[in-house]
Design a protein around this motif. Structure first.
Motif, PDB file in Angstrom:
ATOM      1  N   LEU A  14     -28.104 -18.288 -30.007  1.00 39.48           N
ATOM      2  CA  LEU A  14     -28.211 -17.289 -29.457  1.00 39.48           C
ATOM      3  C   LEU A  14     -29.575 -16.351 -29.879  1.00 39.48           C
ATOM      4  CD1 LEU A  14     -24.424 -16.743 -30.387  1.00 39.48           C
ATOM      5  CD2 LEU A  14     -25.552 -17.388 -28.055  1.00 39.48           C
ATOM      6  N   HIS A  15     -30.244 -16.758 -30.907  1.00 36.74           N
ATOM      7  CA  HIS A  15     -31.309 -15.829 -31.270  1.00 36.74           C
ATOM      8  C   HIS A  15     -32.488 -16.732 -31.871  1.00 36.74           C
ATOM      9  CE1 HIS A  15     -33.557 -12.998 -33.885  1.00 36.74           C
ATOM     10  NE2 HIS A  15     -33.246 -12.122 -32.667  1.00 36.74           N
ATOM     11  N   PRO A  16     -33.708 -16.409 -31.525  1.00 39.98           N
ATOM     12  CA  PRO A  16     -34.712 -17.220 -32.161  1.00 39.98           C
ATOM     13  C   PRO A  16     -34.492 -17.334 -33.781  1.00 39.98           C
ATOM     14  CG  PRO A  16     -35.738 -15.731 -30.566  1.00 39.98           C
ATOM     15  CD  PRO A  16     -34.228 -15.354 -30.777  1.00 39.98           C
ATOM     16  N   GLY A  17     -34.140 -16.439 -34.515  1.00 35.31           N
ATOM     17  CA  GLY A  17     -33.859 -16.477 -35.619  1.00 35.31           C
ATOM     18  C   GLY A  17     -32.644 -17.244 -36.207  1.00 35.31           C
ATOM     19  N   SER A  49     -24.896 -20.927 -42.330  1.00 38.37           N
ATOM     20  CA  SER A  49     -24.488 -19.619 -42.292  1.00 38.37           C
ATOM     21  C   SER A  49     -25.633 -18.838 -41.852  1.00 38.37           C
ATOM     22  CB  SER A  49     -23.962 -19.176 -43.729  1.00 38.37           C
ATOM     23  OG  SER A  49     -23.591 -17.792 -43.506  1.00 38.37           O
ATOM     24  N   LYS A  50     -26.890 -19.223 -41.978  1.00 40.04           N
ATOM     25  CA  LYS A  50     -27.841 -18.308 -41.347  1.00 40.04           C
ATOM     26  C   LYS A  50     -28.068 -18.680 -40.026  1.00 40.04           C
ATOM     27  CE  LYS A  50     -30.390 -18.759 -46.190  1.00 40.04           C
ATOM     28  NZ  LYS A  50     -31.556 -19.163 -46.785  1.00 40.04           N
ATOM     29  N   SER A  53     -23.997 -17.309 -38.119  1.00 43.20           N
ATOM     30  CA  SER A  53     -23.061 -17.488 -38.568  1.00 43.20           C
ATOM     31  C   SER A  53     -22.135 -18.439 -38.728  1.00 43.20           C
ATOM     32  CB  SER A  53     -22.047 -16.200 -38.536  1.00 43.20           C
ATOM     33  OG  SER A  53     -22.569 -14.859 -38.782  1.00 43.20           O
ATOM     34  N   GLY A  54     -22.842 -19.615 -38.639  1.00 44.62           N
ATOM     35  CA  GLY A  54     -22.238 -21.132 -38.637  1.00 44.62           C
ATOM     36  C   GLY A  54     -21.568 -21.683 -39.769  1.00 44.62           C
ATOM     37  N   ASP A  55     -20.768 -22.311 -39.526  1.00 42.99           N
ATOM     38  CA  ASP A  55     -19.996 -22.885 -40.750  1.00 42.99           C
ATOM     39  C   ASP A  55     -19.692 -24.420 -40.447  1.00 42.99           C
ATOM     40  OD1 ASP A  55     -17.802 -23.126 -38.993  1.00 42.99           O
ATOM     41  OD2 ASP A  55     -17.051 -20.982 -39.559  1.00 42.99           O
ATOM     42  N   LEU A  56     -18.960 -25.201 -41.232  1.00 42.98           N
ATOM     43  CA  LEU A  56     -18.864 -26.356 -41.066  1.00 42.98           C
ATOM     44  C   LEU A  56     -17.342 -26.732 -40.684  1.00 42.98           C
ATOM     45  CD1 LEU A  56     -20.595 -27.547 -44.311  1.00 42.98           C
ATOM     46  CD2 LEU A  56     -21.463 -27.348 -42.017  1.00 42.98           C
ATOM     47  N   ASP A  57     -16.873 -26.022 -39.694  1.00 37.24           N
ATOM     48  CA  ASP A  57     -15.414 -26.220 -39.347  1.00 37.24           C
ATOM     49  C   ASP A  57     -15.404 -26.932 -37.820  1.00 37.24           C
ATOM     50  OD1 ASP A  57     -16.181 -24.077 -37.786  1.00 37.24           O
ATOM     51  OD2 ASP A  57     -14.430 -23.362 -38.283  1.00 37.24           O
ATOM     52  N   GLY A  58     -16.608 -27.672 -37.634  1.00 42.50           N
ATOM     53  CA  GLY A  58     -16.549 -28.192 -36.019  1.00 42.50           C
ATOM     54  C   GLY A  58     -17.751 -27.797 -35.466  1.00 42.50           C
ATOM     55  N   ASP A  59     -18.835 -26.884 -35.976  1.00 39.61           N
ATOM     56  CA  ASP A  59     -19.604 -26.285 -35.033  1.00 39.61           C
ATOM     57  C   ASP A  59     -20.738 -27.640 -34.897  1.00 39.61           C
ATOM     58  OD1 ASP A  59     -18.597 -23.951 -35.465  1.00 39.61           O
ATOM     59  OD2 ASP A  59     -20.208 -23.369 -37.072  1.00 39.61           O
ATOM     60  N   ILE A  60     -21.584 -27.418 -33.787  1.00 44.83           N
ATOM     61  CA  ILE A  60     -22.279 -28.529 -33.368  1.00 44.83           C
ATOM     62  C   ILE A  60     -23.782 -28.017 -33.772  1.00 44.83           C
ATOM     63  CG2 ILE A  60     -23.134 -29.709 -31.350  1.00 44.83           C
ATOM     64  CD1 ILE A  60     -20.576 -29.359 -30.079  1.00 44.83           C
TER      65      ILE A  60
END
Length: 74
Positions: A14-17, A49-50, A53-60
């Protein structure tokens, strides 16, 4: 096994960062894992998380290791 400088982001980016430049390393004890990305558990804030705000519950997550693309990131 991918090693060296890589760009990692969570989908959707969503953002370059949300693009993180990381160093991929070869860990012999993880060589049995196939088609996965293993994040380090060291540090105060996990890298995933950076990224929006990703996590490890199924994120790609996406990993880019092509040097011609990586050289454009700072």
């Amino acid at each position: 096994m991918i090693t060296g400088r890589v760009a990692v982001t969570r989908s959707p980016c969503l953002h370059p960062g949300d693009i993180r430049l990381l160093n991929a390393v070869d860990k012999k004890e993880l060589c049995h894992l196939v088609n996965v990305m293993v994040f380090s558990s060291k540090g105060l804030i996990p890298e995933q998380s950076k990224m929006a705000s990703g996590d490890l519950d199924g994120d790609i997550y996406q990993i880019i290791w092509e040097p011609e693309i990586i050289k454009h990131f700072k």
